[in-house]
Scaffold this active site. Sequence first.
Site, PDB file in Angstrom:
ATOM      1  N   ASP A  40       0.829  -1.165   0.042  1.00 47.46           N
ATOM      2  CA  ASP A  40       0.017   0.006  -0.014  1.00 47.46           C
ATOM      3  C   ASP A  40       0.956   1.205  -0.070  1.00 47.46           C
ATOM      4  O   ASP A  40       1.539   1.377   0.868  1.00 47.46           O
ATOM      5  CB  ASP A  40      -0.742  -0.140   1.384  1.00 47.46           C
ATOM      6  CG  ASP A  40      -2.102  -0.866   1.278  1.00 47.46           C
ATOM      7  OD1 ASP A  40      -2.175  -1.682   0.092  1.00 47.46           O
ATOM      8  OD2 ASP A  40      -2.806  -1.080   2.206  1.00 47.46           O
TER       9      ASP A  40
ATOM     10  N   ASP B  66     -13.554  -6.598  -5.861  1.00 49.66           N
ATOM     11  CA  ASP B  66     -13.752  -6.662  -4.428  1.00 49.66           C
ATOM     12  C   ASP B  66     -15.284  -7.451  -4.113  1.00 49.66           C
ATOM     13  O   ASP B  66     -16.137  -6.763  -4.608  1.00 49.66           O
ATOM     14  CB  ASP B  66     -13.843  -5.643  -3.707  1.00 49.66           C
ATOM     15  CG  ASP B  66     -12.292  -4.753  -3.612  1.00 49.66           C
ATOM     16  OD1 ASP B  66     -11.289  -5.504  -4.153  1.00 49.66           O
ATOM     17  OD2 ASP B  66     -12.235  -3.761  -3.511  1.00 49.66           O
TER      18      ASP B  66
END
Lengths: 252, 208
Positions: free
Chosen positions: A11, A130
């Site tokens: 990230d 997702d």
Amino acid sequence: MLAKRIIPCLDVDHGRVKKGINFADLVDVGDPAEIASAYERQGADELVFLDITATEEKRKAIVDTIAQVAKKVFMPLTVGGGISSVADMKKLLKAGADKVSINSSAVSDPQLITEGAEKFGAQCIVLAIDAKWNAETNQYDVYVNGGRKNTGLDAIKWAKKGVSLGAGELLVTSMDKDGTKDGYDLNLYSQICSAVSVPVIASGGAGKLADFDEVFQKTNVDGALAASVFHYGELTISDVKNELKRNKVVVR
Amino acid sequence: MIVVIDYDTGNVRNVKNALDYLGVENTLSADPQTILSASGIILPGVGAFAKAMDALKERNLIDVIKQAAKNGIPILGICLGMQLLFDYSLEFGKTKGLSLIDGSVVQIPNDVGVKVPHMGWDKNEVVSDDPMGIPFANQFTYFVHSFYVKTAQANVIAKVDYGVEIPSIVRKNNVIGVQFHPEKSGRIGLAGLEKFKELILDADYSRD
């Protein structure tokens, strides 16, 4: 025969890696290029960078980040997060990314998948999905905006549609399993893999060595992505690969 | 000086990054004189065969590359750049290539139980004692392609098994091709680029 891929995910917020990384050999625990090199030494097959920079104007930092990483690390690099146009894709690919991954922007503008695939080749375009199980409707729902908004789309149908529009790979995160360290969502990946003929990367739920073995033994996924188990040094990529080799899974 | 041919197809930058990392003197160029005076040439390439040939043609580079090959300059084609070295491709109709190595480019059949494109790390089986094969024996390298070359066994240095036998390293005299991306294949890929540099040095000696 292709090796199964082990893919750490980083990230990145405004050019820095978030979540402190506990590698003994790292000087700067937030430097993407250094962390990428460390993962390369461990035997990572590919790296995914997820840009979590909140503000639009600071997003250009990811382009410099990728350019820095590509000077030092010689393996496939995928970048996702905040990509909403062909121009965004071009900047990242030019900086040294091999693939770009799109998620919410693909749902709001499916044509973006096709435009990207026509311009750069399907192999460059990763559709990130997702997915979360909906017990009422008996389907996996597609979520966008970082998992905050349910689109009501059926993930399996969306996967098929994405591939027909030109996506060359699917990166599928199970929101039910993400963060649980309870293993990958085998049912989700079995369904996705039988629905499409492009490579599928599993994401969400990795906690122990057996989880990696299980997802490769029981489903037809091509790669397994994980973040925290690698970041916090709970497992190394070499541990994972040794376990897979022992169980006759082909790895590099 | 290695010249990486810059003809606006695919990511030449990553090839340059790898050479820079190795400390190998190199430049990106599409200038005929620069290319003909190179000690070695790398022809990269990602994307469609016909488009890449058009891009070479627009820059008047087809005859330049053929001349460079005739002059004995070592040439390394990477991925699509390797496919361009052959006589023709059947990708979206028949398109003529550079004809530096005999053979053709055809689609990977997807009815043999494999996913197409062939994308990921695959293991090279070296089938000749050519020095170019040494770094790659039983090693995995990174592939991304949907077409592959068909050529005489004599030209094949290494291959991978993907339902069909895919030549992964080919060579005819000073013209070499790799189907994988050495610039994306970690230390093995870098070792391969080093090996190409050694061949250039040898070629320099033999021409003196």
